[in-house]
Design an enzyme around this catalytic site. Structure first.
Site, PDB file in Angstrom:
ATOM      1  N   GLU A 102      56.936  64.870  48.249  1.00 36.69           N
ATOM      2  CA  GLU A 102      57.802  65.387  47.189  1.00 36.69           C
ATOM      3  C   GLU A 102      57.606  66.894  47.022  1.00 36.69           C
ATOM      4  OE1 GLU A 102      58.710  64.012  42.644  1.00 36.69           O
ATOM      5  OE2 GLU A 102      56.634  64.522  43.104  1.00 36.69           O
ATOM      6  N   HIS A 124      56.856  70.413  45.538  1.00 33.03           N
ATOM      7  CA  HIS A 124      55.888  70.914  44.561  1.00 33.03           C
ATOM      8  C   HIS A 124      56.020  72.425  44.411  1.00 33.03           C
ATOM      9  CE1 HIS A 124      54.058  66.919  44.724  1.00 33.03           C
ATOM     10  NE2 HIS A 124      53.387  67.252  43.641  1.00 33.03           N
ATOM     11  N   ASP A 161      50.590  65.188  46.600  1.00 28.73           N
ATOM     12  CA  ASP A 161      50.068  63.957  46.004  1.00 28.73           C
ATOM     13  C   ASP A 161      49.275  63.127  47.004  1.00 28.73           C
ATOM     14  OD1 ASP A 161      51.306  64.704  43.659  1.00 28.73           O
ATOM     15  OD2 ASP A 161      53.044  63.424  43.945  1.00 28.73           O
ATOM     16  N   HIS A 197      50.396  59.987  42.082  1.00 26.19           N
ATOM     17  CA  HIS A 197      51.808  60.261  41.809  1.00 26.19           C
ATOM     18  C   HIS A 197      52.204  59.371  40.637  1.00 26.19           C
ATOM     19  CE1 HIS A 197      55.979  61.336  42.554  1.00 26.19           C
ATOM     20  NE2 HIS A 197      56.313  60.071  42.724  1.00 26.19           N
ATOM     21  N   GLU A 240      54.726  58.414  38.942  1.00 24.99           N
ATOM     22  CA  GLU A 240      55.838  57.471  38.969  1.00 24.99           C
ATOM     23  C   GLU A 240      55.545  56.195  39.757  1.00 24.99           C
ATOM     24  OE1 GLU A 240      57.258  61.395  37.818  1.00 24.99           O
ATOM     25  OE2 GLU A 240      56.080  60.702  39.533  1.00 24.99           O
ATOM     26  N   HIS A 271      53.004  69.081  36.973  1.00 21.78           N
ATOM     27  CA  HIS A 271      53.562  69.009  38.324  1.00 21.78           C
ATOM     28  C   HIS A 271      53.597  70.411  38.941  1.00 21.78           C
ATOM     29  CE1 HIS A 271      56.171  67.507  41.542  1.00 21.78           C
ATOM     30  NE2 HIS A 271      56.850  68.625  41.410  1.00 21.78           N
ATOM     31  N   GLU A 284      47.097  70.563  39.637  1.00 20.47           N
ATOM     32  CA  GLU A 284      47.422  70.250  41.036  1.00 20.47           C
ATOM     33  C   GLU A 284      47.173  71.447  41.946  1.00 20.47           C
ATOM     34  OE1 GLU A 284      50.517  66.597  41.331  1.00 20.47           O
ATOM     35  OE2 GLU A 284      51.443  68.572  41.124  1.00 20.47           O
TER      36      GLU A 284
END
Length: 254
Positions: free
Chosen positions: A31, A33, A42, A117, A119, A172, A177
């Site tokens: 995904e 970032h 992630d 992650h 979700e 995020h 991160e």
């Protein structure tokens, strides 16, 4: 060669560990970032945490789940960006369920799924529940956890010493991160490209998604003040806490 990775073991070595060992399954995503971090954040974070926990508890690490469930604008908005490869919820649940079924058939009694992650979690939980809903014994046992819920609250002041903490959804591609990536894989961080973003996410969901719902950079909050030192603080704390509850939850079978 890393002896904690099951892909590096022969089937006989693998079989010998299944009865009493701890299997750790890292779960991430592919995904966007932001401008300064790679698509694999992630998965990289999950893999590195899993290896450090395995070293601490004497476990082994399964291949990382590198595709995950889609995020919404309030927590990443991945589907709006090229390079984000998402799975539908039913697909992801079936994937986790099939993988767990195989590991359980191989005799694993102690399994920990380490998610990086957000979700993913509801769908991983659904897969675990479908398999272990009517247990006959205390084992086999599957635990599900993540890194952000295992940071001591008093460490947040050290991590967010220059910037306000606005909640985990906005982290995020932000300070935590970025700091973890600076610690785990500094060669993949392009801090000079980061945007000093301060995003106010929508308080609703909208379908179909549209790009006016989140910043064009893909970052939800600033990465300013990120550092490898902060990454290490997070890692040391999280690995200790996860190792502690794994030892507690899995000790009954020993």
């Amino acid at each position: 060669m890393n002896a904690y990775l099951i892909q590096n073991l022969t089937w006989k070595e693998y079989q010998a560990k299944a009865k009493d060992g701890i299997l750790i399954i890292p779960a991430g995503s592919t995904e966007q970032h932001g401008f300064h971090l790679p698509l694999g954040v992630d998965a990289i974070i999950a893999s590195n945490f899993a290896l450090r926990v395995a070293e601490k508890v004497g476990g082994v690490v399964a291949p990382t789940l590198t595709y995950g469930y889609k995020s919404q604008p309030s927590s990443g908005g991945g589907p709006l960006f090229p390079g984000t490869i998402d799975l539908n919820g039913a697909t992801f649940t079936s994937l986790v369920k099939d993988i767990l079924t195989e590991f359980l058939a191989d005799g694993w009694q102690k399994i920990f799924i380490l998610d990086a992650h957000y979700e993913n979690e509801a769908f991983i939980a659904e897969a675990c529940d479908l398999i272990l809903r009517n247990p006959k014994n205390a084992f086999p046992k599957v635990l599900l956890g993540n890194w952000w819920d295992n940071i001591d609250p008093d460490l947040l002041a050290k991590i967010f010493d220059e910037v306000e903490f606005r909640g985990w959804a906005l982290e995020h591609a932000a300070i935590t991160e970025t700091s973890l990536m600076m610690y785990f894989a500094p060669e993949l961080v392009h801090q000079e490209l980061s945007i000093d973003e301060s995003f106010n996410p929508p308080t609703y969901q909208c379908f179909p998604l549209h790009d006016s719902l989140l910043p064009s950079s893909g970052s939800l909050y600033t990465a300013r003040s990120s550092s490898a030192d902060k990454g290490k603080i997070i890692v040391d704390n999280v690995v200790e806490k996860i190792s502690s509850f794994l030892t507690k939850e899995f000790s009954e079978l020993s």
